[in-house]
Design a protein around this motif. Structure first.
Motif, PDB file in Angstrom:
ATOM      1  N   UNK A  95      -3.286   2.293 -14.640  1.00 18.71           N
ATOM      2  CA  UNK A  95      -3.607   1.318 -13.600  1.00 18.71           C
ATOM      3  C   UNK A  95      -4.261   0.076 -14.198  1.00 18.71           C
ATOM      4  N   UNK A  96      -4.267  -0.992 -13.424  1.00 19.60           N
ATOM      5  CA  UNK A  96      -5.053  -2.163 -13.793  1.00 19.60           C
ATOM      6  C   UNK A  96      -6.525  -1.892 -13.502  1.00 19.60           C
ATOM      7  N   UNK A  97      -6.764  -1.295 -12.332  1.00 19.00           N
ATOM      8  CA  UNK A  97      -8.119  -0.960 -11.899  1.00 19.00           C
ATOM      9  C   UNK A  97      -8.120   0.434 -11.290  1.00 19.00           C
ATOM     10  N   UNK A  98      -9.152   1.203 -11.596  1.00 18.79           N
ATOM     11  CA  UNK A  98      -9.293   2.548 -11.037  1.00 18.79           C
ATOM     12  C   UNK A  98     -10.661   2.625 -10.363  1.00 18.79           C
ATOM     13  N   UNK A  99     -10.649   2.814  -9.047  1.00 10.62           N
ATOM     14  CA  UNK A  99     -11.888   2.936  -8.282  1.00 10.62           C
ATOM     15  C   UNK A  99     -12.257   4.416  -8.196  1.00 10.62           C
ATOM     16  N   UNK A 100     -13.231   4.804  -8.981  1.00 12.11           N
ATOM     17  CA  UNK A 100     -13.598   6.213  -9.104  1.00 12.11           C
ATOM     18  C   UNK A 100     -14.741   6.553  -8.157  1.00 12.11           C
ATOM     19  N   UNK A 101     -15.000   7.844  -8.024  1.00  8.76           N
ATOM     20  CA  UNK A 101     -16.060   8.311  -7.138  1.00  8.76           C
ATOM     21  C   UNK A 101     -17.398   8.390  -7.856  1.00  8.76           C
ATOM     22  N   UNK A 153      -2.029  -3.144 -10.307  1.00  7.60           N
ATOM     23  CA  UNK A 153      -2.043  -1.864  -9.594  1.00  7.60           C
ATOM     24  C   UNK A 153      -3.476  -1.349  -9.515  1.00  7.60           C
ATOM     25  N   UNK A 154      -3.888  -1.020  -8.295  1.00  6.00           N
ATOM     26  CA  UNK A 154      -5.249  -0.558  -8.026  1.00  6.00           C
ATOM     27  C   UNK A 154      -5.168   0.856  -7.469  1.00  6.00           C
ATOM     28  N   UNK A 155      -5.825   1.785  -8.133  1.00  7.09           N
ATOM     29  CA  UNK A 155      -5.838   3.177  -7.671  1.00  7.09           C
ATOM     30  C   UNK A 155      -7.241   3.560  -7.225  1.00  7.09           C
ATOM     31  N   UNK A 156      -7.316   4.282  -6.117  1.00  6.45           N
ATOM     32  CA  UNK A 156      -8.584   4.810  -5.631  1.00  6.45           C
ATOM     33  C   UNK A 156      -8.544   6.328  -5.698  1.00  6.45           C
ATOM     34  N   UNK A 185      -2.903   2.068  -4.258  1.00  2.90           N
ATOM     35  CA  UNK A 185      -2.394   3.436  -4.247  1.00  2.90           C
ATOM     36  C   UNK A 185      -3.515   4.444  -4.466  1.00  2.90           C
ATOM     37  N   UNK A 186      -3.147   5.707  -4.410  1.00  2.00           N
ATOM     38  CA  UNK A 186      -4.041   6.816  -4.755  1.00  2.00           C
ATOM     39  C   UNK A 186      -3.149   7.936  -5.267  1.00  2.00           C
ATOM     40  N   UNK A 191       0.845  -1.195   0.000  1.00  2.00           N
ATOM     41  CA  UNK A 191       0.000   0.000   0.000  1.00  2.00           C
ATOM     42  C   UNK A 191       0.877   1.240   0.000  1.00  2.00           C
ATOM     43  N   UNK A 192       0.735   2.071  -1.037  1.00  2.00           N
ATOM     44  CA  UNK A 192       1.370   3.393  -1.035  1.00  2.00           C
ATOM     45  C   UNK A 192       0.497   4.300  -0.175  1.00  2.00           C
TER      46      UNK A 192
END
Length: 457
Positions: A261-267, A245-248, A223-224, A125-126
């Protein structure tokens, strides 16, 4: 500046930055970083976007409008004749302060690296501050990723409190940093780091860091970091090596247009649209806490008729957004007048990154309550006032949210169409309307429908 930064969240600004980057940087990897730099860190690029926007709005150019010729692809061909096309390109497009502070940035990352411990294989976790852990609560419980804390220059004390909380919770963590190159540090220190040199410096540092993570056996990186201009090449390298890589998203806005990213968790759906056009290969999902109410208020006693009007403060001044800071000041002045309406109690929810200087000024000038947490709100039906805060989605079912849409502010960029928007002149009358229980309930019901549509990918 007579317009808000919302102008630079649209497709036109992305196109301007992309056209400049394509003309100036031949290497595809460096070009991604340079485009991110222009999008976030270039007054020159913003000026070009503003000029072209005005040109498009007016349907033609004034005699004084001159643009560098490399911007021709960003302007419709029928408008070219009215523009003075300059054959030269400014040698410095990225803001000089960004180049100057690179030396400090590199030094702080080196200091953090001096205290790093060995990377642990598996998930990592970054982290920067407390929200880094909150974004990945389930992952923390399930896979206990290796927590690596990176420099957070925006608020040193906030990071200090975060480190104290890690120790208090007895979580295993380590300092971490990007291994920037000594030669680039020296060039920046001497003022000899060019725009392209800055892109190369970021590329070298992040590629070297990616290689470190791969060698250490990192399998998933949480990460974020969509605000980090050079992170795109790290995630490209990680993806090519089989690392997920998963970014939020940490805010409602759009940051670097080039990501990997592999996955981007957006708002929200609007935020996904901002990134999807240029990065279609990424899997976009909804951030876990974006679709539930995070603000819980005490029950309102029967017969209670007042309203709690809460302004969601943002630290515009400290971020250098002078136009938005001016609008915020005008909203606060308008709310001071709103407080004179019988039954109204005004509050200000202060931004967590606000400095001591800002807090002191608020305590001096703001006539209502200043809140650190929503739990401190009174048991009165609330009305929330925002500019473009992520809190819009976190307020859930607590109360109607009024978004400022005035003087080029465009809240629909972040929250979608159908908002309960207001202009500065109409704010007082809109709040007065919501003093009626039926009007308040109707506004909240419409908001729930609008919010549900925006939180559906």
């Amino acid at each position: 500046m007579d317009h808000s930064a919302d102008l630079f969240q649209g497709e036109l600004h992305k196109k301007v930055c992309g056209v400049i980057a394509s003309a100036c940087v031949p290497d595809p990897m460096e070009r991604c970083i340079y485009e991110n730099l222009l999008f976030l860190k270039s007054t020159e690029a913003r000026g070009a976007t503003a000029a072209i926007s005005q040109l498009l709005a007016g349907g033609g150019a004034t005699e004084r409008l001159e643009l560098t010729a490399i911007l021709q692809p960003a302007v419709p061909a029928e408008l070219h004749a009215g523009i003075g096309w300059l054959p030269t390109v400014p040698t410095r497009l990225v803001d000089p302060g960004v180049v100057r502070t690179f030396a400090v940035k590199a030094l702080v990352h080196w200091v953090f690296r001096c205290f790093r411990r060995k990377l642990r294989p598996g998930a990592m976790l970054r982290a920067w501050v407390e929200v880094s852990l909150k974004m990945y609560g389930q992952e923390m419980d399930r896979s206990a990723p290796d927590i690596r804390v990176y420099p957070f220059p925006i608020s040193l004390m906030r990071q200090v409190r975060f480190l104290a909380s890690l120790r208090g919770r007895r979580l295993t963590w380590s300092f971490e940093g990007v291994p920037y190159r000594l030669a680039d540090f020296i060039r920046a220190l001497r003022g000899r780091l060019t725009d392209r040199g800055l892109a190369q410096a970021e590329a070298f540092g992040y590629l070297a860091h990616a290689d470190e993570l791969v060698r250490a056996g990192i399998t998933t990186l949480y990460t974020s970091d969509e605000f980090e201009v050079g992170a795109v090449v790290m995630h490209q390298r990680l993806g090519g090596s089989g690392v997920r890589s998963v970014n939020t998203a940490h805010g409602v806005g759009g940051y670097c247009p080039r990501i990997a990213y592999t996955e981007f968790r957006v708002i929200s759906r609007s935020q996904a649209a901002f990134y999807q056009r240029d990065n279609p290969a990424i899997r976009y999902t909804l951030r876990a806490n974006a679709n539930r109410a995070l603000v819980r208020l005490p029950p309102v006693p029967a017969g209670q008729t007042g309203r709690s009007v809460v302004y969601i403060h943002q630290n515009w001044e400290e971020l250098g957004f002078t136009f938005e800071a001016g609008i915020q000041q005008r909203i606060c002045s308008a709310l001071t007048e709103v407080a004179k309406i019988p039954g109204i109690r005004i509050s200000l929810k202060v931004h967590p990154n606000s400095s001591k200087k800002t807090l002191a000024a608020l305590r001096r000038d703001w006539p209502g309550a200043i809140l650190r947490d929503f739990a401190d709100l009174p048991a009165i039906k609330p009305i929330f006032i925002i500019m473009n805060s992520t809190t819009y989605f976190e307020l859930g079912e607590a109360g109607p949210v009024l978004a400022c849409k005035d003087h080029t502010l465009a809240p629909e960029l972040y929250f979608g169409e159908g908002l309960d928007a207001f202009t500065l002149d109409a704010l007082r009358s809109r709040i007065a309307e919501l003093m009626d229980d039926e009007a308040w309930a109707g506004a909240l019901a419409r908001q729930k429908l609008q919010r549900a549509a925006e939180l559906c990918l």
